[in-house]
Design a protein around this motif. Sequence first.
Motif, short mmCIF file in Angstrom:
data_model
loop_
_atom_site.label_atom_id
_atom_site.label_comp_id
_atom_site.label_asym_id
_atom_site.label_seq_id
_atom_site.Cartn_x
_atom_site.Cartn_y
_atom_site.Cartn_z
N TYR A 129 16.16 14.93 38.35
CA TYR A 129 16.37 15.97 37.34
C TYR A 129 17.38 17.03 37.78
O TYR A 129 18.32 17.36 37.03
N LEU A 130 17.22 17.58 38.98
CA LEU A 130 18.13 18.64 39.43
C LEU A 130 19.57 18.17 39.54
O LEU A 130 20.48 18.84 39.02
N PRO A 131 19.86 17.00 40.17
CA PRO A 131 21.25 16.52 40.15
C PRO A 131 21.75 16.25 38.73
O PRO A 131 22.92 16.51 38.42
N GLN A 132 20.85 15.76 37.86
CA GLN A 132 21.28 15.44 36.50
C GLN A 132 21.61 16.70 35.71
O GLN A 132 22.46 16.65 34.80
N MET A 133 20.98 17.82 36.03
CA MET A 133 21.33 19.07 35.36
C MET A 133 22.80 19.43 35.60
O MET A 133 23.51 19.85 34.67
N SER A 134 23.24 19.26 36.83
CA SER A 134 24.66 19.54 37.13
C SER A 134 25.57 18.53 36.45
O SER A 134 26.60 18.89 35.85
N LEU A 135 25.17 17.25 36.50
CA LEU A 135 26.02 16.21 35.90
C LEU A 135 26.09 16.34 34.38
O LEU A 135 27.12 16.01 33.78
N SER A 136 25.00 16.82 33.76
CA SER A 136 25.01 16.97 32.30
C SER A 136 25.95 18.08 31.84
O SER A 136 26.24 18.19 30.65
N VAL A 137 26.40 18.91 32.77
CA VAL A 137 27.42 19.93 32.46
C VAL A 137 28.81 19.43 32.83
O VAL A 137 29.75 19.50 32.04
N PHE A 138 28.94 18.89 34.05
CA PHE A 138 30.25 18.48 34.55
C PHE A 138 30.84 17.31 33.77
O PHE A 138 32.01 17.34 33.36
N ILE A 139 30.06 16.25 33.56
CA ILE A 139 30.60 15.04 32.95
C ILE A 139 31.03 15.28 31.50
O ILE A 139 32.17 14.93 31.13
N PRO A 140 30.19 15.88 30.62
CA PRO A 140 30.68 16.17 29.27
C PRO A 140 31.91 17.09 29.26
O PRO A 140 32.82 16.92 28.44
N PHE A 141 31.94 18.05 30.18
CA PHE A 141 33.10 18.96 30.24
C PHE A 141 34.37 18.18 30.59
O PHE A 141 35.43 18.39 29.97
N ILE A 142 34.28 17.27 31.56
CA ILE A 142 35.45 16.47 31.95
C ILE A 142 35.90 15.61 30.78
O ILE A 142 37.12 15.49 30.50
N ILE A 143 34.96 15.00 30.07
CA ILE A 143 35.31 14.15 28.92
C ILE A 143 35.95 14.98 27.82
O ILE A 143 36.93 14.56 27.18
N LEU A 144 35.42 16.19 27.56
CA LEU A 144 36.01 17.05 26.54
C LEU A 144 37.44 17.44 26.90
O LEU A 144 38.33 17.49 26.03
N VAL A 145 37.67 17.73 28.17
CA VAL A 145 39.02 18.08 28.62
C VAL A 145 39.99 16.94 28.35
O VAL A 145 41.17 17.16 28.02
N VAL A 146 39.53 15.70 28.48
CA VAL A 146 40.39 14.54 28.24
C VAL A 146 40.52 14.24 26.75
O VAL A 146 41.60 13.86 26.27
N VAL A 147 39.44 14.40 25.98
CA VAL A 147 39.42 14.00 24.57
C VAL A 147 40.20 14.98 23.68
O VAL A 147 40.95 14.56 22.78
N PHE A 148 40.06 16.27 23.89
CA PHE A 148 40.68 17.26 23.01
C PHE A 148 42.20 17.08 22.90
O PHE A 148 42.75 17.18 21.80
N PRO A 149 42.94 16.82 23.99
CA PRO A 149 44.39 16.61 23.83
C PRO A 149 44.73 15.35 23.03
O PRO A 149 45.84 15.25 22.49
N ILE A 150 43.84 14.39 22.96
CA ILE A 150 44.10 13.15 22.23
C ILE A 150 43.72 13.30 20.76
O ILE A 150 44.48 12.90 19.86
N ASN A 151 42.52 13.89 20.49
CA ASN A 151 42.06 14.04 19.11
C ASN A 151 41.09 15.22 19.05
O ASN A 151 39.97 15.12 19.55
N TRP A 152 41.53 16.30 18.44
CA TRP A 152 40.69 17.49 18.43
C TRP A 152 39.47 17.34 17.53
O TRP A 152 38.44 17.97 17.74
N ALA A 153 39.55 16.50 16.50
CA ALA A 153 38.41 16.30 15.60
C ALA A 153 37.25 15.63 16.34
O ALA A 153 36.09 16.04 16.22
N ALA A 154 37.55 14.59 17.12
CA ALA A 154 36.51 13.92 17.90
C ALA A 154 35.92 14.87 18.94
O ALA A 154 34.70 14.91 19.15
#
Length: 584
Positions: A129-154
């Motif tokens: 649980y504790l490692p997953q708390m950090s990953l549940s913030v870092f991983i979605p943030f990294i994906i958002l950083v990659v997705v927004f320049p490609i398609n802001w609606a998604a």
Amino acid sequence: MAQAAKSASQTLADDCCRLGVLSSLFLLAQAALLASILHQLIMEHADKHSLIPQFLGLIAITVARAGCAWGREIAGFRCGEKVRVYIRQLILDKLRALGPAYIKGKPAGSWATLLLEQVEDMQDFFSRYLPQMSLSVFIPFIILVVVFPINWAAGLIFLITAPLVPIFMALVGRKAADANRRNFKAMQRLSGHFYDRLQAMTTIRLFDRTKAETEVLKGASEVFRTRTMDVLRIAFLSSAVLEFFTSISIAITAVYFGFSFIGELNFGHYGVGVTLFAGLFILILAPEFYQPLRDLGTFYHAKQQAVGAAESIVEFLETDVTEVQSGTTLIDQDGAIAIKATDLEVFSPEGTKLLGPISFEISPAQTSALVGPSGAGKTSLINAILGFLPYKGHLTVNGIELNQVDMADWRKQISWVGQNPLLLHGTIQDNVTLGQSEFTSEQVNQVLEQSYASEFVAQHGLDYPISDRSGGLSVGQAQRLALARAMLQNGRFWLLDEPTASLDARSERLVMQGIDTQSAGKTTLMVTHQLAPLKNVDQILVMQDGLLAQSGGFQDLANTDGLFKQMLDANLAANQSNEGNLDA
């Protein structure tokens, strides 16, 4: 050791998070390669042979992600293992500080539950649980950083729907924590009740209480079953709703790209249109964007389970031990021990007054006896002398206040023989030496000879295995091994708590001969109900209702009307009755 375990667990938790973030970077590369391969095959009709390097790269990245997942599992398990060692060490240190007087206040099964099951329930909290708390913030943030320049609606769909998962988890969390707390209390009661009844099985059967105790256990089991099902019901409900929200979010993303491809929606792509590569890349990432949050929801049950366990552990660890804490003063190593009590009052760990005020003195090299009816306070006084119970007034050892004495040093100078000798699972030698390697074979054989235990040890050998609760030996043999252990301790203060209780005449005679030989010239305090053998004792302390009713020599007390004379007369009458029954 505890600090080392704590530091190591923190390092392993950090490694687990780093591997998770690295795995997310491999995920982005994997999704990009897969989307690129499909785009080239479908839209550009590329030759399959020209894509071999990309296929090889895809395989390599898949293997790398699998390696990261394996490393995370190993690091998480090691982290939980270190934490469990750390917590168990804290509990054992606290139990040692509180002493047997406190431990006996609860069933043995409840301590087993606290030290085993409830500590085990901390594993998933720290390793997952504790490692997953950090990953549940870092991983979605990294994906958002990659997705927004490609398609802001998604990216906007991801950003809006993602908070639904933690919001729902917070709503369910309170009820889950309450359910787990109730479940742990029910498990503690059931474990304690079952273990105690298992120990008393012979008595239960002799008094024909088997059916009644079965019904009691059945009732406790039913309560535990009901509360366990409440916990599982909440866990399944939580997982189902989390799956629902994430599925809806992924479906919305898929619908957006579908309508964009057929020209019904024309936004979100920065004016360059929606390509197959962009659509596939983001749709491959969509489940992975929500996966850390879904995993967090799955492990959230482990968190609530750990909270329920931690509350009991923290409550125990916060038990006040200031009244029984060890001091730092060492007792001088020369001469015999002298004990003096002035206006002494002894209290239970909860603060209840057990005896006092009493005043007495045990002179150096003197043999004293402590007698009185059951419940008079003898055991409480012994526990106070051993440093296991708090007290008020004055209790000094060689002129030093006991609460200022280093307890480890004080207890090393005590040779103790009780009425129910505790022999551990191990060999005869293990039980005599208690695993201490500094004793030689000659010393062990000498104390076995002096305790009259050599006659049966010679038959079995020092490597003869003994099971728990002295299994494999008679009561008399176990008592003589306990006496040998006390002799090996070679303390300057001998504390004897009904050392001949439940022994036959021959075993009693042998044990007392060994005690008389070893305790000669040393300060001795004997607790006993057998009054006739006390004629040669220097001083007798008679307790009644937590107070010192009488004190003096045997003849003086025997010729004075009072509690001791009444007990002596009853003692002699009981002995005569037993002799008469034997003659008959």
